[in-house]
Write a protein that holds these residues in place. Structure first.
Motif, PDB file in Angstrom:
ATOM      1  N   MET A   1       0.832  -1.207   0.000  1.00 34.58           N
ATOM      2  CA  MET A   1       0.000   0.000   0.000  1.00 34.58           C
ATOM      3  C   MET A   1       0.863   1.252   0.000  1.00 34.58           C
ATOM      4  O   MET A   1       0.594   2.217  -0.732  1.00 34.58           O
ATOM      5  CB  MET A   1      -0.933  -0.005   1.214  1.00 34.58           C
ATOM      6  N   ARG A   2       1.902   1.241   0.821  1.00 34.42           N
ATOM      7  CA  ARG A   2       2.789   2.398   0.877  1.00 34.42           C
ATOM      8  C   ARG A   2       3.464   2.629  -0.475  1.00 34.42           C
ATOM      9  O   ARG A   2       3.572   3.766  -0.952  1.00 34.42           O
ATOM     10  CB  ARG A   2       3.839   2.200   1.977  1.00 34.42           C
ATOM     11  N   ALA A   3       3.915   1.526  -1.105  1.00 35.05           N
ATOM     12  CA  ALA A   3       4.574   1.639  -2.405  1.00 35.05           C
ATOM     13  C   ALA A   3       3.616   2.210  -3.454  1.00 35.05           C
ATOM     14  O   ALA A   3       3.997   3.063  -4.271  1.00 35.05           O
ATOM     15  CB  ALA A   3       5.087   0.268  -2.846  1.00 35.05           C
ATOM     16  N   LEU A   4       2.354   1.764  -3.440  1.00 33.70           N
ATOM     17  CA  LEU A   4       1.378   2.268  -4.405  1.00 33.70           C
ATOM     18  C   LEU A   4       1.130   3.764  -4.219  1.00 33.70           C
ATOM     19  O   LEU A   4       1.007   4.516  -5.191  1.00 33.70           O
ATOM     20  CB  LEU A   4       0.061   1.506  -4.266  1.00 33.70           C
ATOM     21  N   LEU A   5       1.068   4.212  -2.949  1.00 34.35           N
ATOM     22  CA  LEU A   5       0.834   5.631  -2.677  1.00 34.35           C
ATOM     23  C   LEU A   5       2.028   6.484  -3.086  1.00 34.35           C
ATOM     24  O   LEU A   5       1.868   7.637  -3.487  1.00 34.35           O
ATOM     25  CB  LEU A   5       0.501   5.836  -1.197  1.00 34.35           C
ATOM     26  N   VAL A   6       3.237   5.925  -2.953  1.00 32.68           N
ATOM     27  CA  VAL A   6       4.436   6.648  -3.387  1.00 32.68           C
ATOM     28  C   VAL A   6       4.481   6.738  -4.912  1.00 32.68           C
ATOM     29  O   VAL A   6       4.760   7.797  -5.491  1.00 32.68           O
ATOM     30  CB  VAL A   6       5.711   5.962  -2.843  1.00 32.68           C
TER      31      VAL A   6
ATOM     32  N   ASP B   1      12.644  -4.102   7.720  1.00 30.84           N
ATOM     33  CA  ASP B   1      11.206  -4.203   7.485  1.00 30.84           C
ATOM     34  C   ASP B   1      10.609  -2.927   8.060  1.00 30.84           C
ATOM     35  O   ASP B   1      10.584  -2.736   9.276  1.00 30.84           O
ATOM     36  CB  ASP B   1      10.654  -5.431   8.202  1.00 30.84           C
ATOM     37  N   ILE B   2      10.159  -2.029   7.202  1.00 32.04           N
ATOM     38  CA  ILE B   2       9.792  -0.695   7.689  1.00 32.04           C
ATOM     39  C   ILE B   2       8.517  -0.691   8.527  1.00 32.04           C
ATOM     40  O   ILE B   2       8.162   0.338   9.102  1.00 32.04           O
ATOM     41  CB  ILE B   2       9.666   0.310   6.532  1.00 32.04           C
ATOM     42  N   TYR B   3       7.824  -1.831   8.611  1.00 30.01           N
ATOM     43  CA  TYR B   3       6.658  -1.896   9.500  1.00 30.01           C
ATOM     44  C   TYR B   3       6.918  -2.795  10.706  1.00 30.01           C
ATOM     45  O   TYR B   3       5.994  -3.203  11.399  1.00 30.01           O
ATOM     46  CB  TYR B   3       5.406  -2.326   8.738  1.00 30.01           C
ATOM     47  N   ASP B   4       8.180  -3.063  10.954  1.00 30.69           N
ATOM     48  CA  ASP B   4       8.547  -3.727  12.198  1.00 30.69           C
ATOM     49  C   ASP B   4       8.209  -2.788  13.362  1.00 30.69           C
ATOM     50  O   ASP B   4       8.277  -1.567  13.233  1.00 30.69           O
ATOM     51  CB  ASP B   4      10.050  -4.044  12.186  1.00 30.69           C
TER      52      ASP B   4
ATOM     53  N   LYS C   1       9.717   7.345   6.773  1.00 30.57           N
ATOM     54  CA  LYS C   1       9.837   8.470   5.856  1.00 30.57           C
ATOM     55  C   LYS C   1      11.222   8.509   5.213  1.00 30.57           C
ATOM     56  O   LYS C   1      11.348   8.607   3.984  1.00 30.57           O
ATOM     57  CB  LYS C   1       9.568   9.773   6.612  1.00 30.57           C
ATOM     58  N   TYR C   2      12.268   8.430   6.027  1.00 25.48           N
ATOM     59  CA  TYR C   2      13.615   8.595   5.492  1.00 25.48           C
ATOM     60  C   TYR C   2      14.117   7.346   4.772  1.00 25.48           C
ATOM     61  O   TYR C   2      15.025   7.441   3.945  1.00 25.48           O
ATOM     62  CB  TYR C   2      14.573   9.019   6.608  1.00 25.48           C
ATOM     63  N   PHE C   3      13.526   6.199   5.045  1.00 23.44           N
ATOM     64  CA  PHE C   3      13.888   5.004   4.295  1.00 23.44           C
ATOM     65  C   PHE C   3      13.536   5.191   2.819  1.00 23.44           C
ATOM     66  O   PHE C   3      14.293   4.761   1.931  1.00 23.44           O
ATOM     67  CB  PHE C   3      13.173   3.775   4.867  1.00 23.44           C
TER      68      PHE C   3
END
Length: 550
Positions: free
Chosen positions: A35-40, A434-437, A446-448
């Motif tokens: 989902m995050r990738a799609l929004l980006v 894993d950015i949702y760890d 954000k910075y990743f």
């Protein structure tokens, strides 16, 4: 499946069987990443995403309220908290209040039923709810300043806030006869402020803070300073962004004040906050008003316009009045102005009103790009600072902003310099996170994304390796080298280092960024990595400073 279109219409979409299989079986953390990738990749779908989320959470809100006839449990309260937080994320601040009221009431019941062995887990959870309510009150407050700058709630909104306030005071009345700590001190004060009530004396907070501040000695002189409109200020500011949400962890007022004191004692006397950083202004204002050497503290806050407004002297003055009220001061050392809509030139009018307000000692900008910073300067308005993102991974200020600042004697106050903590020894040699760890903060998520845009995790590891070698040479840490790289630019006044007040302490580590500079061989070694990155492409595609927020 009915989907709301960005323009407001509705269409019927079909999800094919294989795609539906992915949605049904992909682990929750995987769905979040996708989902995050799609929004980006497709920011134009953000509006539709928010609309669909609003519908979902509003449907779930009532079912998330635990009735009086049902015994609450911590897992059930956790689920309610998730829905309430999602409502805040969608802008449904008032509608979230009933859920928070229920969390306070049911949490109070649960305290009396929880064994001593489980008390720590429960109070950690309730402290996070305390932080959530502060965030909700901040959202409510911001919504009341849209357009005119006045603070008016309709009867229904007022009733929701008042019911939450009574739930908070009822919890205090229930616990005061016991030995249990009261977990909602920050939200009680924030809610009272929205209602226009005096600061609650229930907690004897004033007396507690007086004890903490009365014996503090005169702070040390910062090892590196710069001149800002006649004031000598340290070249590292303590940033209070993390107080905007409990996602970085939550702490009580007393623990936060204790850390304010620690920062000041070691010469970190400048603090950066904003009108939307939770209760940062409120707690810091209480601390500084009681601090015996208040004249040594430098307070920087912000006036941020995220929604269309009618600019008038009265509206601007109302915001300054609110900043002074929350900070318990008659003058603001530095007020930084953010304006979301460049197409509306009224930001020049608002800035002129700010410079004419005697309560504002110094006016600065926040997330202005070079073009619009120069428009401000050319209009005859004197601004002294611009707060922008600047790091080894995001070096956009070197392209245009830096030279403009040098020409017009404007200093940059930089944030994101440590990329949310990624520019540190702890990430050297580590696999891509894993950015949702659970251990990853919103800042790091954000910075990743910036690291990925800059050159990816493998190149980032090469950068950390070079920084480690330089750090060893100078007997400091990677974070100090990353900070020093930014500080060594002549147009940088100070670096803002985010502080998780009451959660973690890094003042000793930050001191190691002072008193030395990178030599030419250090800069050359770093440049060998940076030249292989996509830094210029970031400037071209993302835009100049602050563009990522527009």
């Amino acid at each position: 499946m009915a989907i709301t279109q960005p323009g407001g219409g509705v269409s019927t979409a079909h999800v094919n069987m294989m795609t539906d299989t992915i949605i049904a079986n992909l682990p929750a953390d995987g769905l979040r990443v996708v989902m995050r990738a799609l929004l980006v990749l497709f920011p134009e779908i953000t509006h539709a995403f928010e609309c669909e989320t609003k519908k979902f959470v509003e449907q779930r809100a009532l079912s998330s309220i635990i009735g009086k006839d049902k015994k609450p449990s911590l897992p059930e309260l956790n689920k309610t908290q998730q829905i309430a937080r999602s409502m805040l994320g969608c802008g449904l601040s008032f509608k979230s209040l009933q859920l928070f009221q229920n969390l306070v009431a049911q949490g109070t019941v649960l305290i009396s039923r929880t064994s001593d062995d489980s008390q720590y887990e429960l109070f950690t959870f309730l402290t996070s709810v305390d932080g959530d309510i502060v965030q909700a009150m901040t959202a409510v407050q911001k919504s009341l300043f849209i357009d005119t700058g006045t603070r008016v709630m309709d009867n229904g909104e007022h009733a929701l806030v008042e019911a939450l306030y009574h739930s908070l005071t009822s919890c205090y009345d229930t616990l005061k006869a016991t030995e249990h700590d009261y977990p909602f001190g920050r939200s009680l004060i924030s809610t009272a402020g929205i209602l226009g009530l005096p600061r609650p004396t229930l907690l004897d907070a004033h007396q507690d803070l007086s004890k903490q501040t009365s014996l503090i000695p005169l702070p040390q002189q910062a090892r590196e300073t710069f001149q800002l409109n006649g004031r000598t200020v340290p070249r590292i500011f303590s940033g209070l962004w993390q107080m905007s949400s409990p996602a970085w962890g939550a702490a009580s007022s007393s623990k936060i004040v204790e850390q304010f004191s620690s920062h000041v004692r070691q010469g970190f006397t400048a603090f950066d906050m904003a009108d939307h950083y939770g209760d940062a202004e409120v707690i810091f204002g209480r601390f500084s008003s009681l601090y015996p050497h208040r004249q040594t503290i430098f307070t920087a806050t912000k006036y941020c316009v995220f929604h269309p407004m009618t600019v008038s002297r009265e509206a601007v003055q109302a915001n300054v009045t609110e900043r002074c009220r929350r900070l318990q001061t008659e003058k603001i050392n530095l007020l930084q102005f953010h304006w979301q809509f460049y197409e509306n030139p009224d930001y020049l009018k608002a800035l002129r009103f700010l410079t004419e307000d005697d309560r504002v000692e110094t006016v600065g900008l926040c997330n202005f790009d070079t073009k619009h910073l120069l428009e401000v300067v050319q209009s005859g308005i004197r601004v002294h600072t611009n707060q922008v993102q600047f790091s080894l991974v995001d070096s956009r200020p070197v392209f245009e902003m830096g030279s403009a600042c040098e020409e017009h004697s404007i200093k940059l106050l930089t944030y994101g310099t440590l990329c949310g903590g990624f520019l540190a020894d702890k990430w050297l040699g580590k696999p891509e996170p894993d950015i949702y760890d659970g251990s990853i903060t919103p800042s790091q998520r954000k910075y990743f994304e910036m690291i990925r845009s800059w050159g990816g995790w493998n190149l980032f590891q090469e950068l950390l390796t070079i920084l480690r070698a330089i750090a060893t040479k100078h007997k400091v840490g990677i974070s100090n080298v990353a900070t020093r790289w930014v500080l060594d630019f002549p147009y940088v006044g100070a670096v803002i280092v985010g502080a998780r007040m009451g959660i973690s302490e890094h003042t000793d580590e930050n001191l190691s960024s002072f008193g030395w500079s990178l030599d030419q061989s250090d800069r050359d070694a770093i440049e060998e990595i940076l030249i292989r990155s996509r830094r210029a492409e970031i400037f071209q595609k993302v835009g100049d400073c602050g563009a990522e927020y527009r």
